[in-house]
Design a protein around this motif. Structure first.
Motif, PDB file in Angstrom:
ATOM      1  N   SER A  41      33.365  50.077 153.018  1.00  0.00           N
ATOM      2  CA  SER A  41      32.914  51.463 153.168  1.00  0.00           C
ATOM      3  C   SER A  41      32.509  51.770 154.597  1.00  0.00           C
ATOM      4  CB  SER A  41      31.735  51.725 152.229  1.00  0.00           C
ATOM      5  OG  SER A  41      30.663  50.839 152.527  1.00  0.00           O
ATOM      6  N   THR A  42      32.090  50.749 155.342  1.00  0.00           N
ATOM      7  CA  THR A  42      31.722  50.959 156.742  1.00  0.00           C
ATOM      8  C   THR A  42      32.898  50.734 157.691  1.00  0.00           C
ATOM      9  OG1 THR A  42      30.951  48.661 156.880  1.00  0.00           O
ATOM     10  CG2 THR A  42      29.319  50.346 156.354  1.00  0.00           C
ATOM     11  N   ALA A  43      33.987  50.149 157.193  1.00  0.00           N
ATOM     12  CA  ALA A  43      35.188  49.935 158.003  1.00  0.00           C
ATOM     13  C   ALA A  43      36.428  50.209 157.170  1.00  0.00           C
ATOM     14  CB  ALA A  43      35.206  48.506 158.552  1.00  0.00           C
ATOM     15  N   PRO A  44      36.620  51.475 156.737  1.00  0.00           N
ATOM     16  CA  PRO A  44      37.765  51.789 155.876  1.00  0.00           C
ATOM     17  C   PRO A  44      39.093  51.794 156.612  1.00  0.00           C
ATOM     18  CG  PRO A  44      36.568  53.784 156.409  1.00  0.00           C
ATOM     19  CD  PRO A  44      35.766  52.649 156.966  1.00  0.00           C
ATOM     20  N   ARG A  45      39.047  52.053 157.930  1.00  0.00           N
ATOM     21  CA  ARG A  45      40.257  52.063 158.766  1.00  0.00           C
ATOM     22  C   ARG A  45      39.966  51.239 160.011  1.00  0.00           C
ATOM     23  NH1 ARG A  45      43.765  55.989 157.234  1.00  0.00           N
ATOM     24  NH2 ARG A  45      44.708  56.201 159.300  1.00  0.00           N
ATOM     25  N   GLN A  46      40.857  50.304 160.324  1.00  0.00           N
ATOM     26  CA  GLN A  46      40.614  49.389 161.433  1.00  0.00           C
ATOM     27  C   GLN A  46      41.860  49.219 162.290  1.00  0.00           C
ATOM     28  OE1 GLN A  46      37.956  45.825 160.407  1.00  0.00           O
ATOM     29  NE2 GLN A  46      39.050  46.141 158.478  1.00  0.00           N
ATOM     30  N   THR A  47      41.624  48.959 163.562  1.00  0.00           N
ATOM     31  CA  THR A  47      42.720  48.592 164.444  1.00  0.00           C
ATOM     32  C   THR A  47      43.043  47.112 164.231  1.00  0.00           C
ATOM     33  OG1 THR A  47      41.266  47.907 166.252  1.00  0.00           O
ATOM     34  CG2 THR A  47      41.918  50.245 166.174  1.00  0.00           C
ATOM     35  N   LEU A  48      44.163  46.691 164.769  1.00  0.00           N
ATOM     36  CA  LEU A  48      44.542  45.280 164.697  1.00  0.00           C
ATOM     37  C   LEU A  48      43.463  44.400 165.314  1.00  0.00           C
ATOM     38  CD1 LEU A  48      46.523  42.942 164.290  1.00  0.00           C
ATOM     39  CD2 LEU A  48      47.671  43.643 166.397  1.00  0.00           C
ATOM     40  N   SER A  49      42.938  44.812 166.460  1.00  0.00           N
ATOM     41  CA  SER A  49      41.899  44.024 167.140  1.00  0.00           C
ATOM     42  C   SER A  49      40.639  43.922 166.297  1.00  0.00           C
ATOM     43  CB  SER A  49      41.560  44.659 168.491  1.00  0.00           C
ATOM     44  OG  SER A  49      42.679  44.614 169.354  1.00  0.00           O
ATOM     45  N   GLU A  50      40.261  45.011 165.636  1.00  0.00           N
ATOM     46  CA  GLU A  50      39.055  44.993 164.805  1.00  0.00           C
ATOM     47  C   GLU A  50      39.222  44.046 163.616  1.00  0.00           C
ATOM     48  OE1 GLU A  50      37.353  49.514 165.683  1.00  0.00           O
ATOM     49  OE2 GLU A  50      38.858  49.178 164.111  1.00  0.00           O
ATOM     50  N   VAL A  51      40.392  44.031 163.011  1.00  0.00           N
ATOM     51  CA  VAL A  51      40.648  43.111 161.908  1.00  0.00           C
ATOM     52  C   VAL A  51      40.587  41.671 162.401  1.00  0.00           C
ATOM     53  CG1 VAL A  51      42.371  42.307 160.252  1.00  0.00           C
ATOM     54  CG2 VAL A  51      41.989  44.759 160.559  1.00  0.00           C
ATOM     55  N   ALA A  52      41.174  41.419 163.568  1.00  0.00           N
ATOM     56  CA  ALA A  52      41.163  40.067 164.125  1.00  0.00           C
ATOM     57  C   ALA A  52      39.742  39.585 164.380  1.00  0.00           C
ATOM     58  CB  ALA A  52      41.985  40.031 165.411  1.00  0.00           C
ATOM     59  N   VAL A  53      38.906  40.449 164.947  1.00  0.00           N
ATOM     60  CA  VAL A  53      37.517  40.081 165.222  1.00  0.00           C
ATOM     61  C   VAL A  53      36.754  39.854 163.921  1.00  0.00           C
ATOM     62  CG1 VAL A  53      35.318  40.926 166.139  1.00  0.00           C
ATOM     63  CG2 VAL A  53      37.415  41.215 167.468  1.00  0.00           C
ATOM     64  N   ALA A  54      36.952  40.745 162.942  1.00  0.00           N
ATOM     65  CA  ALA A  54      36.217  40.661 161.675  1.00  0.00           C
ATOM     66  C   ALA A  54      36.555  39.404 160.896  1.00  0.00           C
ATOM     67  CB  ALA A  54      36.497  41.896 160.823  1.00  0.00           C
ATOM     68  N   THR A  55      37.778  38.908 161.050  1.00  0.00           N
ATOM     69  CA  THR A  55      38.232  37.750 160.263  1.00  0.00           C
ATOM     70  C   THR A  55      38.262  36.455 161.051  1.00  0.00           C
ATOM     71  OG1 THR A  55      40.540  38.276 160.806  1.00  0.00           O
ATOM     72  CG2 THR A  55      39.642  39.208 158.762  1.00  0.00           C
ATOM     73  N   GLY A  56      38.101  36.536 162.365  1.00  0.00           N
ATOM     74  CA  GLY A  56      38.183  35.339 163.190  1.00  0.00           C
ATOM     75  C   GLY A  56      39.604  34.868 163.429  1.00  0.00           C
ATOM     76  N   LEU A  57      40.580  35.742 163.156  1.00  0.00           N
ATOM     77  CA  LEU A  57      41.983  35.398 163.374  1.00  0.00           C
ATOM     78  C   LEU A  57      42.423  35.803 164.775  1.00  0.00           C
ATOM     79  CD1 LEU A  57      43.462  36.703 159.996  1.00  0.00           C
ATOM     80  CD2 LEU A  57      43.090  34.314 160.626  1.00  0.00           C
ATOM     81  N   THR A  58      43.523  35.226 165.237  1.00  0.00           N
ATOM     82  CA  THR A  58      44.135  35.722 166.460  1.00  0.00           C
ATOM     83  C   THR A  58      44.782  37.076 166.167  1.00  0.00           C
ATOM     84  OG1 THR A  58      46.264  34.692 165.979  1.00  0.00           O
ATOM     85  CG2 THR A  58      44.642  33.364 167.187  1.00  0.00           C
ATOM     86  N   ARG A  59      45.068  37.835 167.212  1.00  0.00           N
ATOM     87  CA  ARG A  59      45.744  39.118 167.006  1.00  0.00           C
ATOM     88  C   ARG A  59      47.108  38.904 166.351  1.00  0.00           C
ATOM     89  NH1 ARG A  59      45.088  43.939 169.539  1.00  0.00           N
ATOM     90  NH2 ARG A  59      47.322  43.943 170.050  1.00  0.00           N
TER      91      ARG A  59
END
Length: 274
Positions: A41-59
């Motif tokens: 609910s606080t991050a319903p739409r994310q950029t690729l970079s935001e997803v990478a940071v949130a999950t600890g994955l590489t871009r």
């Protein structure tokens, strides 16, 4: 007050701290689930970079997973921002539809709400959190927006304390100790030993009353739902505002009806072989 209604699964008390890839652990699948969970609910739409940071994955890793989910119809993108699609509900619906309890419980909970004129919810335990699986609301009684799938720390909810009470003592303590325990109101209990005393009380009496620990002015009372073997598999509660439904009314007027409803749900579940 701001309280997250879903948490990082890696922080949950029942998950391994650092699972290793192998025959029994598919890392790419686990990472895909982490990407799905990064939306909220606080991050319903994310950029690729935001997803990478949130999950600890590489871009690159996040991009592969997002494009795979997009191909499967679980994610959509406008070229920059990614968002989940309604198809993601299929994953949660698979759980709900595989558990006949919720179809059995809903009409009984609706009857209870009609009787007491207060909201009723059902939840299950997942690690140190509860997950709401069914809600029959009446008035808007909480600042927190809760729906099916919402999560809260078990130790600060009446539902959670009933569910923790069904666990062995050391397991209940472990989950409480692993849980964030912020002082949400002046009434919130945060000490592990004191919380364990509340859990033991819920175990002894077979129900739990929560008085303004989750949110100022909010009171609730919960009872367990059991299967054929007598195991607690879920809990239901009634919630209200203390200026409308006080603690005495909860115990004397609502508790007997709540327990009767929980027992009726249990009997229906047991008759279905649950």
């Amino acid at each position: 007050m701001s309280l997250p209604t879903h948490a990082d699964p890696a922080a949950r008390g029942d998950l391994p701290a650092s699972p290793r890839p192998g025959d029994s652990y598919v890392q790419s699948f686990a990472r895909g689930l982490e990407v799905i969970r990064s939306f909220s609910s606080t991050a319903p739409r994310q950029t690729l970079s935001e997803v990478a940071v949130a999950t600890g994955l590489t871009r690159a890793g996040a991009r592969r997973i997002l494009l795979t989910l997009e191909t499967l119809g679980y994610v959509e993108s406008d070229g920059r921002l990614f968002a989940l699609t309604p198809r993601i509900l299929d994953l949660g619906f698979a759980y709900l539809s595989s558990m006949p309890m919720w179809n059995l419980a809903e009409p009984l909970m609706e009857d209870l709400v009609e009787q007491v004129k207060e909201s009723c919810s059902a939840a299950v335990l997942d690690g140190h959190e509860i997950v709401y699986v069914l809600r029959v609301p009446t008035h808007k009684i909480m600042k927190i927006s809760l729906g099916v799938g919402s999560r809260l720390p078990a130790c600060v909810t009446s539902l959670g304390r009933v569910l923790l009470a069904a666990l062995p003592e050391d397991e209940a303590r472990r989950r409480i100790a692993a849980s964030p325990r912020p002082a949400l109101t002046p009434h919130t209990e945060t000490d592990v030993d004191a919380l364990m005393a509340r859990v033991r009380e819920a175990r002894s009496q077979g129900w739990c009353l929560l008085n303004q620990e989750l949110e100022e002015g909010l009171v609730s009372i919960a009872a367990p739902v059991t299967d054929r073997a007598g195991r607690t598999v879920a809990a239901i509660n009634v919630s209200g505002q203390i200026n409308r439904t006080g603690v005495e009314a909860l115990q004397q007027e609502i508790l007997p009806r709540l327990r009767a409803t929980a027992d009726a749900i249990s009997r229906r579940l047991q008759a279905r072989g649950g």
